[in-house]
Design an enzyme around this catalytic site. Structure first.
Site, short mmCIF file in Angstrom:
data_model
loop_
_atom_site.label_atom_id
_atom_site.label_comp_id
_atom_site.label_asym_id
_atom_site.label_seq_id
_atom_site.Cartn_x
_atom_site.Cartn_y
_atom_site.Cartn_z
N ASN A 10 0.85 -1.19 0.00
CA ASN A 10 0.00 0.00 0.00
C ASN A 10 0.89 1.24 0.00
OD1 ASN A 10 -1.50 2.27 0.99
ND2 ASN A 10 -3.14 0.84 1.54
N HIS A 13 1.06 6.19 1.91
CA HIS A 13 1.77 7.15 2.76
C HIS A 13 3.03 7.72 2.14
CE1 HIS A 13 -1.32 6.92 5.62
NE2 HIS A 13 -1.26 5.61 5.62
N HIS A 46 -5.41 3.62 -1.61
CA HIS A 46 -6.69 3.96 -1.01
C HIS A 46 -7.05 5.38 -1.42
CE1 HIS A 46 -9.21 4.15 2.98
NE2 HIS A 46 -9.93 4.40 1.90
N ARG A 48 -9.10 7.99 -0.80
CA ARG A 48 -10.06 8.38 0.23
C ARG A 48 -10.93 9.52 -0.28
NH1 ARG A 48 -10.06 7.67 5.69
NH2 ARG A 48 -8.73 6.02 6.54
N ARG A 52 -6.72 12.69 1.21
CA ARG A 52 -5.63 13.15 2.09
C ARG A 52 -4.27 12.63 1.63
NH1 ARG A 52 -7.25 9.95 7.59
NH2 ARG A 52 -9.26 10.89 7.08
N GLU A 73 -8.53 0.69 -3.05
CA GLU A 73 -9.38 0.73 -1.86
C GLU A 73 -10.28 1.95 -1.96
OE1 GLU A 73 -6.67 0.56 1.43
OE2 GLU A 73 -6.84 -1.59 1.54
N THR A 104 -8.03 3.85 9.00
CA THR A 104 -9.15 2.93 9.04
C THR A 104 -9.26 2.32 10.44
OG1 THR A 104 -8.85 2.44 6.72
CG2 THR A 104 -10.09 0.84 8.01
N GLU A 154 -11.02 -9.12 2.87
CA GLU A 154 -9.74 -8.78 3.51
C GLU A 154 -10.03 -8.56 4.99
OE1 GLU A 154 -7.08 -5.99 1.68
OE2 GLU A 154 -6.19 -5.46 3.62
N HIS A 197 -3.68 -4.32 7.58
CA HIS A 197 -3.77 -3.14 8.44
C HIS A 197 -2.92 -3.31 9.70
CE1 HIS A 197 -5.41 0.85 9.31
NE2 HIS A 197 -5.12 0.52 10.54
C1 LIG Z 1 -8.01 -0.14 4.63
C2 LIG Z 1 -6.65 -0.07 5.20
O1 LIG Z 1 -6.37 -0.63 6.23
C3 LIG Z 1 -5.61 0.79 4.60
O2 LIG Z 1 -5.89 1.22 3.31
C4 LIG Z 1 -5.51 2.00 5.43
O3 LIG Z 1 -6.78 2.63 5.34
C5 LIG Z 1 -4.39 2.86 4.90
O4 LIG Z 1 -4.87 4.14 4.65
P1 LIG Z 1 -5.03 5.15 5.88
O5 LIG Z 1 -3.75 5.10 6.66
O6 LIG Z 1 -5.35 6.47 5.24
O7 LIG Z 1 -6.21 4.60 6.67
N1 LIG Z 2 -5.80 -2.87 3.70
C1 LIG Z 2 -4.59 -2.72 4.49
C2 LIG Z 2 -3.61 -1.90 3.73
O1 LIG Z 2 -3.77 -1.67 2.54
C3 LIG Z 2 -2.41 -1.40 4.42
O2 LIG Z 2 -2.69 -1.04 5.74
P1 LIG Z 2 -1.44 -0.45 6.57
O3 LIG Z 2 -0.32 -1.44 6.47
O4 LIG Z 2 -1.09 0.86 5.93
O5 LIG Z 2 -1.95 -0.32 7.98
#
Ligand SMILES: CC(=O)[C@@H](O)[C@H](O)COP(=O)(O)O
Ligand SMILES: NCC(=O)COP(=O)(O)O
Length: 247
Positions: A10, A13, A46, A48, A52, A73, A104, A154, A197
């Site tokens: 993911n 960030h 994601h 959003r 953000r 996402e 989340t 998931e 997550h």
């Molecule tokens: C759904 C999930 O767990 C991740 O996509 C998480 O939402 C990362 O994005 P955020 O840190 O903005 O929540």
């Molecule tokens: N769905 C979880 C994800 O995409 C990554 O979550 P995180 O490792 O950023 O907490």
């Protein structure tokens, strides 16, 4: 399960850091390219509602940058459905969103939101997009995912991660057992289970060892580690830990 446990990275960030100054560096697309080069199995982003971190224009650039499948996402809204249909990612994972949340905080209430979710899930699937629902490891939610004919769930590993951070090993063990039990049940129901997550080097192996899981989505921790060792090394280390867990 014979299949290799996939790692979806993911890159949200990376965009958080980029947006901190309103410019275009660091570019999440470059992160996607590194993930592809180091052997990641997919990119998760994601989009959003408040934009953000990942922004609409990032999606097409990410898709063009690598051949890795994109797991988009998204909230279960008409706005996000239209965006998903326009971009046709490999997969779409419907997640709950609250504007005021820092991240989340829990799983989607697939049971309570069936009527709202059904047309969105079915429209995505009709367009060849693999649908995943981001839910708690809970039988009622899993049955709701089955009623919605979602191909994937998931499981939210946030409570498992928080228990570990709290030093509450009993709570972490209970969460792990719940995720393992629901992963097995998902397979019996013909649903492919994923998890994600809050996963880190410290807590990933017990989750990765669950044989029914097909994919882990990991982001925040990897981007944090990348600040110190680089994204390539961070992803390699996570990949090694996942493979050790399955050895
Ligand atoms: C759904 C999930 O767990 C991740 O996509 C998480 O939402 C990362 O994005 P955020 O840190 O903005 O929540
Ligand atoms: N769905 C979880 C994800 O995409 C990554 O979550 P995180 O490792 O950023 O907490």
């Amino acid at each position: 399960m014979s299949e290799r446990l996939r790692l979806g990275v993911n890159i949200d960030h990376v965009a958080t850091i980029r947006n901190a100054r309103g410019g275009d560096h660091p570019d999440p697309v470059r992160a996607a390219e590194i993930v592809a080069a180091v052997g990641g199995d997919g990119i998760t982003a994601h989009l959003r509602e408040d934009r953000r971190h990942i922004r609409d224009d990032d999606l097409e650039r990410i898709q063009k940058a690598t051949d890795l499948p994109l797991n988009l996402e998204m909230a279960g809204t008409e706005e996000m459905l239209a965006i998903a249909l326009a971009h046709k990612p490999h997969a779409a994972c419907i997640v709950p969103e609250k504007r005021e949340e820092r991240t989340t905080e829990g799983g989607l209430d697939a049971a309570g939101l069936h009527n709202q979710l059904a047309p969105i899930v079915w429209k995505l699937a009709d367009h060849g997009i693999r649908v995943s629902l981001f839910i708690e490891a809970d039988e009622r939610q899993l049955e709701a995912a089955q009623r919605l004919r979602s191909a994937v769930v998931e499981f939210h590993t946030g409570e498992y991660a928080h228990a570990g951070l709290d030093g509450d090993s009993e709570r972490a063990a209970r969460e792990l057992e719940r995720i393992a039990r629901m992963s097995k049940l998902a397979r019996e129901m013909g649903i492919e289970p994923h998890a994600g997550h809050g996963l880190t080097y410290e807590n990933v192996k017990p989750i990765a060892a669950i044989p029914e899981l097909a994919e882990l989505n990991i982001g925040h921790y990897l981007v944090g580690e990348a600040v110190f060792v680089g994204l390539e090394a961070a992803v390699r280390r996570m990949r090694d830990l996942m493979d050790e867990a399955r050895a």
